[in-house]
Enzyme design. Structure first.
Site, PDB file in Angstrom:
ATOM      1  N   SER A 165      41.051  53.416  38.990  1.00 41.79           N
ATOM      2  CA  SER A 165      40.355  53.169  37.916  1.00 41.79           C
ATOM      3  C   SER A 165      39.669  51.825  37.598  1.00 41.79           C
ATOM      4  CB  SER A 165      41.283  53.444  36.511  1.00 41.79           C
ATOM      5  OG  SER A 165      42.407  52.357  36.561  1.00 41.79           O
ATOM      6  N   SER A 173      45.175  52.018  41.335  1.00 35.90           N
ATOM      7  CA  SER A 173      43.967  51.677  40.604  1.00 35.90           C
ATOM      8  C   SER A 173      43.340  50.308  40.834  1.00 35.90           C
ATOM      9  CB  SER A 173      43.888  51.803  38.939  1.00 35.90           C
ATOM     10  OG  SER A 173      43.978  53.220  38.702  1.00 35.90           O
ATOM     11  N   LYS A 213      39.045  43.427  33.464  1.00 37.27           N
ATOM     12  CA  LYS A 213      39.222  44.845  33.393  1.00 37.27           C
ATOM     13  C   LYS A 213      39.556  45.000  31.848  1.00 37.27           C
ATOM     14  CE  LYS A 213      41.356  49.172  35.070  1.00 37.27           C
ATOM     15  NZ  LYS A 213      42.419  49.800  35.896  1.00 37.27           N
TER      16      LYS A 213
END
Ligand SMILES: [Mg+2]
Ligand SMILES: [Zn+2]
Lengths: 98, 491, 478
Positions: free
Chosen positions: B156, B180, B81
């Site tokens: 997210s 997330s 990420k």
């Protein structure tokens, strides 16, 4: 009750160093009003005598010893800077004398 | 078979690589080819590091050839990420304000995974600064759900979830501040864990809300999850909040045995807010565990209703300070043509942040400002204590708590962007776990009628990830179905 | 109307650690710009602070020395404001739970003792340095100083005059130097003092609006700035105006304070607990352990010098002003020489040499042992005081031992009676005038004759013996 006024939005934007156009200010008056209004839910709770959470872990005294470790080479430190003279990070002239 | 290494689990890959049945390079090439083939549809990767990944794979192969231990994750492709600092490529949090930023160091998790033989194929999409539940707040692209390309992957860490579900990499790293990892894992049908706060070093994780953030893996199954946890867990002297608690071998917890374990079902989670179809899926999963001897206990988490308000006060307050450093002085974007320092800050921030980030900075600044601190921030920290206490009380009656991960399956792109509060409410089942600091895992428990994954969430006591994994593993073994290839990527 | 000044001081001192407070970068003062920096002190994305244990210990040591209560439980907080010298745009500081609180410092003003309350002393990080001499419409930022541990020491508004402020700063600096927690070098910025000044009619309990005077480069500058500010505020009030609450700078050349910026309705710093650091717990055991490392403090040491060595208040004060000097003195005395001559030699000739060569006592080549052996040579009559006076500069320059030098140069005092009698007879023979004067009752002439003896022996004559012998010889030949 209007929870948030345009003046509030402007004051907070000043603290946060944000410039907002008129449309965004209006939008935030509504959005922040709604969200903060929702947050007022917490007032339903009596929290007398309740300690605030400082850390979910009950840890204290995490230290490092006073030892010097290598710093970054200056080139690496300045590598991402928008403006430098090879020695300093450059910013628009600071007029306010500290 | 040799062409589909990308479909394998981390365990299968590392066993094959260590046994020299396949080279790490072949696995990496398979994964890179897969990304080339499907990422045009998914838009999960924002940067692919083909050359670097191949070099890392070759280094693993060289170790094996030299008779050295290549590590417990030898040759496993792990997507990252974009909230994690990497020396390779850029680290931008998918924000315009960090466009082109090159970190001078690797996050501690990246160092540990590299040491364990992992290969990093590239960086994954996310909501700007991890603020969002749909990955629609990325300044770069909109990632699609592999099960339905019109739907969001959750957020997210939407890029990470989509990449693992879409078999672009065996594992991906994400970060979880209010759900997330778990919510996108649920949306995309993979396994995702938010470890106990303090389990994984946050050094190199660009902070959103420091007291809530944790890094965790997305994997195809529970075994892989345990495997990655073995490597990334543990005390790091660079993170003062990292816990000095021994890390067990989590793979040893993977036994299909739940007899006598008490599963707590919080009554506040099973309300009308939970859609009927989701409720059925969760109940079916609970039945499986019950049939294996688990005991069902109704528990109460009485302050559940206050979690979202509490969370959004604390996370925005911390974020308002954490994001202050993006000012155009030392790195990142600086607005052109500014005459003085104040103008530099204001124009830089205003031009570079998306609206969600601006809104959260505004909210966080407000709740900390003079006159409002006690009413909002301090109050929220007190309620946080109540929420944490709820969990500690509930865990006196049960060993794990089982809930849905989110009230609905993945929603359509654009469906919730207009109403921030509505979007915030979709985190209802995940947020309390972060507030309490306990571990939570999401895993698939079937598909809805419309073909979208449903997520089962399991929570455990602080630092009791072993029990959590045991329950998850048992369910996975006995649930009686395989997730298989996502619909939108079949054929 | 009579007015009185109400003054509080805020002093920031950089603590003497090797590394910064939250990262391992060196705290060395004069490194080239942006070379003592790392991702942590540059506030790069993804970094976390880890607190330097030594910085906490030094803070607690100061707290103990200032009679503070040491917080059993304290924490760090974030203080939020935007400025280019602040890498994260928040400073890690302490807000409601400082490490040290409720202390006091006693100062001496005009011979009387006054107690100044210490509100708090808290640990925080220093900021970067901005340079305005870059040119091209830019300012430069050097982050070397950013993250150096800083202790902020705040007094109660107990100070009533510029003189008291000066005495407070002097005493505080003395203690900090004794503790060796800081260089306290105002020129290098390792000590910075700000004064909050207001005035009110004598007898009034209320406070007037205060101004904060910053950026003063010396203690005497602070004293002058306060005097100026008191007079200025009085003028404003007597002219029917109101004192504006603001920050003011000090123009040392013009001798005036000037407005810097209005305190924007008292900055909204949005303090909140630093989530990246865990609470600090200083339990009794740790506090006691730190207390045990504290040296005897200047006031106590001065009093002991008076009683133990029978020195005057003044001499004791001079010798205990700085810890290395006091240590030097005591080591000298411990070598077995009498206290008073040791004090005289150190405060007199040795101090003059140090001043002349701009040296600190720590850099002095004359060790206390060596000085003591020189004094012992005087005491046992081996050399004269006059010889010693000539000898000391050589000891000072070479670091050689006094004994070796005396032997090498043949400076041993002449204490041989017959040798001195011979010299005395010669002097009497060749100075008939002064001899006649002496015999005519002019005692003073004896001094001249003794001087001639010293001259003739190149100062080696034992002065007391020379005196006695010439007196005897004069009596004989009468
Ligand atoms: Mg301060
Ligand atoms: Zn540093």
């Amino acid at each position: 009750m209007a929870k948030i006024t345009k003046a509030d939005v402007e004051y907070v934007a000043g603290l946060a160093q944000l410039t907002l156009d008129e449309a965004t200010k209006e939008r935030l008056v509504g959005e922040m009003g709604d969200i903060l209004g929702y947050m007022d839910k917490l007032n339903e709770l009596d929290t007398t005598g309740i300690e605030p959470t400082m850390h979910v872990l009950e840890m204290t005294n995490v230290f490092r010893e006073d030892e010097v470790t290598p710093s970054l080479p200056r080139d690496a430190a300045l590598m991402n800077a928008p403006k430098t003279d090879g020695e300093y990070f450059l910013v628009p002239r600071i007029l306010d004398t500290e | 078979m040799s062409n589909s290494w990308y479909e394998k689990t981390a365990l299968e890959i590392r066993d094959a690589v260590r046994a020299k049945k396949v080279s790490a390079l072949e696995v990496t090439d398979s994964c890179l080819k897969r990304i080339e083939e499907v990422d045009g549809k998914l838009l999960a990767f924002i940067d692919v590091w083909a050359d670097a990944a191949r070099k890392q794979a070759q280094a693993v192969d060289a170790k094996i050839a030299a008779g050295k231990d290549p590590g417990p994750l030898a040759g496993v492709p792990i997507g990252v990420k974009d909230v994690l600092c990497t020396k390779e490529g850029t680290t931008t949090c998918c924000s315009k304000i960090l466009k082109g930023y090159r970190s001078p160091f690797d996050a501690t998790v990246i160092e540990r995974l590299a040491e364990a033989g992992a290969v990093f194929p590239g960086k994954l999409n996310m909501d700007e600064f991890a603020m969002g539940s749909s990955t629609e707040n990325s300044s770069i692209q909109r990632t699609r759900n592999p099960w339905n390309l019109d739907c969001v992957p959750g957020g997210s860490s939407g890029g990470s979830a989509a990449a693992v579900a879409g078999h672009e990499c065996a594992v991906a790293l994400g970060s979880d501040t209010g759900g997330s990892i778990r919510q996108p894992a649920a949306c995309c049908g993979c396994v995702g864990i938010k470890p106990t706060y303090g389990r994984v070093s946050r050094y190199g994780l660009v902070a959103f809300a420091s007291s809530l953030d944790q890094i965790g893996p997305f994997t195809k199954d529970v075994t892989d999850c345990a495997l990655v946890m073995n490597t990334i867990f543990g005390r790091d002297p660079k993170d003062s909040t990292s816990a000095d608690i021994p890390v067990p071998d989590f793979t040893k917890a993977l036994t299909p045995a739940v007899k006598g374990l008490r599963l707590g079902l919080p009554k506040e989670y099973y309300t009308d807010a939970l859609g009927a179809e989701m409720r059925d899926k969760i109940q079916a999963a609970i039945k499986v565990l019950e049939s294996l001897g688990a005991e069902i206990v109704e528990v109460s988490l009485p302050h559940t209703d206050y979690a979202i308000a509490t969370y959004y006060i604390i996370c925005t307050a911390e974020a308002s300070a954490n994001l202050a450093r993006f000012d155009g002085v030392r790195y990142g974007y600086r607005a052109p043509g500014v005459a003085n320092v104040d103008e530099m800050y204001r124009k830089t921030k205003s031009e570079a942040y998306g609206h969600e980030v601006r809104r959260r900075i505004m909210l966080g600044t407000y709740v900390l400002s003079s006159g409002y601190y006690d009413a909002y921030y301090l109050k929220a920290q007190k309620v946080r204590s109540l929420i944490r206490r709820d969990f500690m009380d509930a865990f006196k009656q049960c060993d794990v708590i089982v809930t849905p991960t989110s009230p609905t399956p993945a929603f359509k792109i654009g469906e919730k962007t207009a109403d921030p509060l509505e979007m915030y409410l979709s985190d209802i089942y995940t947020i309390s776990v972060n507030l309490a600091g306990i571990p939570g895992l999401s895993m698939p428990c079937g598909l809805t009628a419309s073909g979208l994954p449903a997520g089962l969430q399991i929570m455990a006591k602080p630092f009791d990830e072993e029990t959590l994994l045991r329950v998850a593993y048992t369910y996975e073994q006995k649930r009686g179905f395989e997730m298989g290839m996502p619909a939108a990527l079949r054929g | 109307m009579k007015y009185e000044a109400v003054i509080g001081m805020e002093v920031h001192v950089e603590l003497n650690t090797q590394s910064k407070v939250f990262c391992g970068c060196s705290t060395k003062f004069d490194a080239p710009a942006n070379t003592n920096v790392c991702p942590i002190c540059l506030g790069m994305p993804g970094v976390l602070p880890v607190i330097n244990k030594r910085a906490v210990e030094l803070s607690v040591a100061v707290g103990i020395a200032l009679n503070c209560t040491i917080s059993r439980w304290s924490k760090m907080d974030r203080k939020n404001y935007f400025y280019p010298d602040l890498a994260k745009n928040y400073q890690i500081s302490q807000y409601d739970l400082p490490l040290c609180a409720n202390g006091c410092l006693e100062i001496q003003v005009n011979g009387s003792t006054k107690r100044i309350g210490i509100t708090r002393a808290h640990l925080e990080e220093d900021t970067a340095r901005n340079t305005h001499t870059i040119g091209g419409g830019d300012s430069g930022v050097d982050f070397n100083r950013c993250g150096v541990p800083l202790l902020e020491i705040v007094t109660e508004p107990d100070i009533r005059s510029a003189e008291e402020a000066y005495a407070y700063l002097t005493s505080l600096k003395q203690i900090l130097r004794y503790l060796d927690v800081s260089d306290c070098n105002m020129e290098e910025g390792s000590l910075r003092a700000e004064a909050n000044i207001s005035i009110r009619p004598v007898g009034s309990k209320e406070f007037g609006s205060k101004t904060e005077v910053k950026n003063v480069a010396s203690f005497s500058g602070v004293q002058k700035a306060i005097d100026f500010e008191i007079a200025r505020q009085q003028q404003v009030i007597e002219g029917g105006g109101q004192v504006v609450q603001e920050t003011r700078g000090w123009d040392a050349d013009k001798g005036i304070t000037f407005s810097q910026r209005a305190k924007e309705s008292a900055h909204d710093y949005r303090y909140f607990p630093e989530p990246d650091l865990v609470p600090l717990v200083v339990d009794e055991a740790w506090e006691a352990q730190i207390a045990a490392t504290l040296p005897e403090l200047p006031r106590a040491r001065k009093a002991r010098f008076v009683s133990q060595y029978q020195l005057s208040e003044y001499d004791s004060g001079v010798l205990t002003a700085e810890r290395p000097m006091a240590d030097y003195y005591e080591t000298t005395v411990q070598c077995g020489v009498p206290a008073k001559p040791a004090a005289n030699w150190i405060m007199g000739d040795l101090q003059a040499l140090l001043t002349e060569h701009k040296l600190e006592i720590g850099a002095c080549k004359v060790t206390p042992e060596n000085l003591a052996s020189m004094i012992a040579l005087i005491e046992d009559g081996t050399i004269s005081g006059k010889i010693a006076k000539d000898l000391l500069p050589e000891l000072f320059a070479t670091g050689k031992s006094a004994k070796a030098l005396v032997e090498e140069k043949g400076l041993v005092q002449i204490s041989d009676t017959s040798e001195l009698e011979a010299v005395a007879r010669e002097i009497i023979a060749s100075n008939p005038g002064p001899v006649a004067d002496f015999r005519g009752g002019k005692e003073k002439a004896l001094g001249f004759l003794v001087g001639q003896m010293m001259k003739a022996t190149k100062g080696k004559a034992n002065p007391q013996m020379a005196n006695d012998i010439i007196r005897k010889e004069l009596a004989k030949t009468e």
